[in-house]
Scaffold this active site. Sequence first.
Site, PDB file in Angstrom:
ATOM      1  N   ASN A   1       0.788  -1.240   0.000  1.00 50.34           N
ATOM      2  CA  ASN A   1       0.000   0.000   0.000  1.00 50.34           C
ATOM      3  C   ASN A   1       0.820   1.291   0.000  1.00 50.34           C
ATOM      4  O   ASN A   1       0.368   2.319  -0.496  1.00 50.34           O
ATOM      5  CB  ASN A   1      -1.018  -0.016   1.143  1.00 50.34           C
ATOM      6  CG  ASN A   1      -0.385  -0.062   2.502  1.00 50.34           C
ATOM      7  OD1 ASN A   1       0.769  -0.468   2.631  1.00 50.34           O
ATOM      8  ND2 ASN A   1      -1.113   0.326   3.522  1.00 50.34           N
TER       9      ASN A   1
ATOM     10  N   GLU B   1       4.669  -4.398  11.893  1.00 51.25           N
ATOM     11  CA  GLU B   1       3.572  -3.422  11.763  1.00 51.25           C
ATOM     12  C   GLU B   1       2.476  -4.163  11.032  1.00 51.25           C
ATOM     13  O   GLU B   1       2.620  -4.462   9.844  1.00 51.25           O
ATOM     14  CB  GLU B   1       3.962  -2.251  10.868  1.00 51.25           C
ATOM     15  CG  GLU B   1       4.978  -1.296  11.415  1.00 51.25           C
ATOM     16  CD  GLU B   1       5.266  -0.191  10.380  1.00 51.25           C
ATOM     17  OE1 GLU B   1       6.339   0.379  10.473  1.00 51.25           O
ATOM     18  OE2 GLU B   1       4.435   0.054   9.497  1.00 51.25           O
TER      19      GLU B   1
ATOM     20  N   CYS C   1      -3.333   0.679   7.001  1.00 52.27           N
ATOM     21  CA  CYS C   1      -3.467   0.004   8.293  1.00 52.27           C
ATOM     22  C   CYS C   1      -4.127   0.941   9.287  1.00 52.27           C
ATOM     23  O   CYS C   1      -4.862   0.519  10.166  1.00 52.27           O
ATOM     24  CB  CYS C   1      -2.108  -0.454   8.803  1.00 52.27           C
ATOM     25  SG  CYS C   1      -0.960   0.887   9.033  1.00 52.27           S
TER      26      CYS C   1
HETATM   27  N1  LIG Z   1       0.539  -1.590  10.760  1.00 52.79           N
HETATM   28  C1  LIG Z   1       1.010  -1.049   9.646  1.00 52.79           C
HETATM   29  O1  LIG Z   1       1.797  -0.095   9.665  1.00 52.79           O
HETATM   30  C2  LIG Z   1       0.587  -1.551   8.314  1.00 52.79           C
HETATM   31  C3  LIG Z   1      -0.090  -2.742   8.162  1.00 52.79           C
HETATM   32  N2  LIG Z   1      -0.451  -3.188   6.940  1.00 52.79           N
HETATM   33  C4  LIG Z   1      -1.224  -4.416   6.842  1.00 52.79           C
HETATM   34  O2  LIG Z   1      -0.813  -5.155   5.696  1.00 52.79           O
HETATM   35  C5  LIG Z   1      -1.898  -5.837   5.084  1.00 52.79           C
HETATM   36  C6  LIG Z   1      -1.953  -5.542   3.617  1.00 52.79           C
HETATM   37  O3  LIG Z   1      -0.695  -5.582   3.032  1.00 52.79           O
HETATM   38  P1  LIG Z   1      -0.250  -6.846   2.148  1.00 52.79           P
HETATM   39  O4  LIG Z   1       0.887  -6.401   1.301  1.00 52.79           O
HETATM   40  O5  LIG Z   1      -1.434  -7.420   1.473  1.00 52.79           O
HETATM   41  O6  LIG Z   1       0.221  -7.853   3.282  1.00 52.79           O
HETATM   42  P2  LIG Z   1       0.853  -9.318   3.147  1.00 52.79           P
HETATM   43  O7  LIG Z   1       1.001  -9.815   4.529  1.00 52.79           O
HETATM   44  O8  LIG Z   1       0.125 -10.142   2.179  1.00 52.79           O
HETATM   45  O9  LIG Z   1       2.289  -9.066   2.471  1.00 52.79           O
HETATM   46  C7  LIG Z   1       3.237  -8.246   3.077  1.00 52.79           C
HETATM   47  C8  LIG Z   1       4.610  -8.656   2.617  1.00 52.79           C
HETATM   48  O10 LIG Z   1       4.926  -9.955   3.112  1.00 52.79           O
HETATM   49  C9  LIG Z   1       5.392 -10.760   2.042  1.00 52.79           C
HETATM   50  N3  LIG Z   1       5.158 -12.161   2.355  1.00 52.79           N
HETATM   51  C10 LIG Z   1       4.098 -12.934   2.052  1.00 52.79           C
HETATM   52  N4  LIG Z   1       4.276 -14.187   2.542  1.00 52.79           N
HETATM   53  C11 LIG Z   1       5.477 -14.200   3.170  1.00 52.79           C
HETATM   54  C12 LIG Z   1       6.228 -15.173   3.868  1.00 52.79           C
HETATM   55  N5  LIG Z   1       5.789 -16.417   4.045  1.00 52.79           N
HETATM   56  N6  LIG Z   1       7.419 -14.823   4.365  1.00 52.79           N
HETATM   57  C13 LIG Z   1       7.894 -13.584   4.211  1.00 52.79           C
HETATM   58  N7  LIG Z   1       7.242 -12.604   3.558  1.00 52.79           N
HETATM   59  C14 LIG Z   1       6.032 -12.908   3.040  1.00 52.79           C
HETATM   60  C15 LIG Z   1       4.635 -10.231   0.847  1.00 52.79           C
HETATM   61  O11 LIG Z   1       5.240 -10.661  -0.353  1.00 52.79           O
HETATM   62  P3  LIG Z   1       4.333 -10.917  -1.656  1.00 52.79           P
HETATM   63  O12 LIG Z   1       3.755  -9.615  -2.031  1.00 52.79           O
HETATM   64  O13 LIG Z   1       5.312 -11.452  -2.632  1.00 52.79           O
HETATM   65  O14 LIG Z   1       3.296 -11.919  -1.266  1.00 52.79           O
HETATM   66  C16 LIG Z   1       4.778  -8.748   1.108  1.00 52.79           C
HETATM   67  O15 LIG Z   1       6.057  -8.303   0.767  1.00 52.79           O
HETATM   68  C17 LIG Z   1      -3.116  -5.352   5.843  1.00 52.79           C
HETATM   69  O16 LIG Z   1      -3.518  -6.308   6.793  1.00 52.79           O
HETATM   70  C18 LIG Z   1      -2.641  -4.111   6.570  1.00 52.79           C
HETATM   71  O17 LIG Z   1      -3.336  -3.785   7.711  1.00 52.79           O
HETATM   72  C19 LIG Z   1      -0.153  -2.498   5.823  1.00 52.79           C
HETATM   73  C20 LIG Z   1       0.532  -1.322   5.919  1.00 52.79           C
HETATM   74  C21 LIG Z   1       0.917  -0.754   7.173  1.00 52.79           C
HETATM   75  O1  LIG Z   2       0.433   1.413   5.797  1.00 58.07           O
HETATM   76  C1  LIG Z   2      -0.165   2.263   6.361  1.00 58.07           C
HETATM   77  O2  LIG Z   2      -1.361   2.204   6.432  1.00 58.07           O
HETATM   78  C2  LIG Z   2       0.634   3.435   6.796  1.00 58.07           C
HETATM   79  O3  LIG Z   2       1.584   3.075   7.718  1.00 58.07           O
HETATM   80  C3  LIG Z   2      -0.281   4.492   7.264  1.00 58.07           C
HETATM   81  O4  LIG Z   2       0.240   5.712   6.968  1.00 58.07           O
HETATM   82  P1  LIG Z   2      -0.727   6.983   6.985  1.00 58.07           P
HETATM   83  O5  LIG Z   2      -1.538   6.890   8.225  1.00 58.07           O
HETATM   84  O6  LIG Z   2       0.191   8.145   6.985  1.00 58.07           O
HETATM   85  O7  LIG Z   2      -1.566   6.875   5.771  1.00 58.07           O
END
Ligand SMILES: NC(=O)C1=CN([C@@H]2O[C@H](COP(=O)(O)OP(=O)(O)OC[C@H]3O[C@@H](n4cnc5c(N)ncnc54)[C@H](OP(=O)(O)O)[C@@H]3O)[C@@H](O)[C@H]2O)C=CC1
Ligand SMILES: O=C(O)[C@H](O)COP(=O)(O)O
Length: 484
Positions: free
Chosen positions: A161, A257, A291
């Site tokens: 994202n 995170e 997130c």
């Molecule tokens: N708290 C925070 O700051 C944030 C949290 N999020 C959370 O992330 C989620 C959405 O993001 P999304 O990208 O879909 O999340 P994912 O958990 O699907 O993927 C995140 C990363 O992990 C990688 N990955 C997947 N499987 C593995 C594994 N077995 N071992 C190591 N790495 C792996 C993915 O690679 P690949 O793409 O190749 O599958 C990607 O690079 C939401 O739940 C959101 O809330 C998002 C942003 C910020």
């Molecule tokens: O991945 C996320 O959602 C970011 O860490 C949030 O950043 P923002 O609150 O500045 O959009």
Amino acid sequence: MKAELIANTYQLLLNGEWKETSSGKTIENLSPSDNMPVGAVQAMTENEVDLAVAGAKTAQKDWANRSFSERAELLYAWADQLLKMKEEIAETIMKEVGKGYSSAEKEVVRTADFIKYTAEEGKRIHGELINGGNFNAGSANKLAMVQRKPFGVVLAISPFNYPVNLSASKIAPALIAGNAVVFKPATQGAISGTLMIKALDKAGLPAGLVNLVTGKGSEIGDHLTTHPSINMINFTGGTETGEAISRKASMIPVILELGGKDPAIVLNDANFEKAAEDIVAGAFSYSGQRCTAIKRVLVMDEVADALVDKLKEKVNALKVGAPEDNAVVTPLINGKAADVVQQLVDDAVVKGATALTEIKRAGNLVYPVLLDNVTVDMEVAWKEPFGPVLPVIRVKNIEEAVTIANESEYGLQASIFTKSVEQAIHISNELETGTVQINGKTERGPDHFPFLGVKGSGLGVQGIRNSIESATREKVIVLNMNQG
Ligand SMILES: NC(=O)C1=CN([C@@H]2O[C@H](COP(=O)(O)OP(=O)(O)OC[C@H]3O[C@@H](n4cnc5c(N)ncnc54)[C@H](OP(=O)(O)O)[C@@H]3O)[C@@H](O)[C@H]2O)C=CC1
Ligand SMILES: O=C(O)[C@H](O)COP(=O)(O)O
């Protein structure tokens, strides 16, 4: 001589060389908004992952011996290069993850600011001297020199994202602290991540100090996270993936995170206009794929109608459409993500929630949904949609709001809207979240604030200073004076 990136097929960066994978396999990324090809990245082999980790381990030795100010120079140059590539990177983010162009451009500028601030903050990192006489049984003849040392090789794994910001926010603090980095971007987001690394390479990146590993997490993820030469993992992504990583990573620090279900609690005395404006911006920007998005509203019964009217007006005014037109609500990252949202909405409506907007979907594009009269038996009260849906739960009193807020498996942030600061602080202390925003939407920035989630929302603390400290361990040298 380094090879140039081939148009539309992006190479990996391994120990100073841009090249193709020996697997001969690439992964093509289509744009979530129009399904057109954006480009392809390399599907690296486990053997190449090993080379990336080994190369980083070697490069780290020399890097750790450089001063903070020498390391800061690389970061300043990186920020400059990013800004020079601003339009190209923003356009790639827009196409690759379907983010509105101006938000994509802001992400690049924010990232450059982040990197520069990290360089400055790094120069202010210093150790500590502790006199042994401060402890009753100690001796004033003992002096502890406490220094901050890098861990070694940091594995940075980022989500789709914020493919640039949430990658650099791991890489820059790790580098300034003296670590090398193996960077694995989200596959959908890996082209934006590659361009960001291209900027770093142009800035004078020493060979191997940051190696770019592309390939599906499901294929190379376990190999990376369990690699014996990885000394720390910094991960952002889904809670399920993060928890699995933390279980597998053995005896190394892990920063996570993860997801959230941030509530906005609206009290009787709130300024409803301001609350509605913040809630709608917090819930729907980038289609709710944040997130920190506001993912449910807990409003006092007596004032719910007044708030809901304003929410409805503002949700109906949201621009829906293409990222090129700077729409706020754009097609979600893929069809599966849209299915998740649709399923949550359908479940709520079947169980009696009132949809105040038209429920409409065209492929990945889910039109914004405002759901009133949501109750705790509905999945949307608890699950993270990562999409444009806002459930409103009407509550009898503050205690009920706090109970529902805290019953969540997540604990990232919460917002409270009220004119009473005392009341807000009292409630803030009750909430099981990393951060509480009083009279403002939930959000990560500004990026130098500490940022953390509790419960299923994460582990460890980010925020520029915290991120640098998290990428280091303490090393203590004790000087015993006047001996013999
Ligand atoms: N708290 C925070 O700051 C944030 C949290 N999020 C959370 O992330 C989620 C959405 O993001 P999304 O990208 O879909 O999340 P994912 O958990 O699907 O993927 C995140 C990363 O992990 C990688 N990955 C997947 N499987 C593995 C594994 N077995 N071992 C190591 N790495 C792996 C993915 O690679 P690949 O793409 O190749 O599958 C990607 O690079 C939401 O739940 C959101 O809330 C998002 C942003 C910020
Ligand atoms: O991945 C996320 O959602 C970011 O860490 C949030 O950043 P923002 O609150 O500045 O959009």
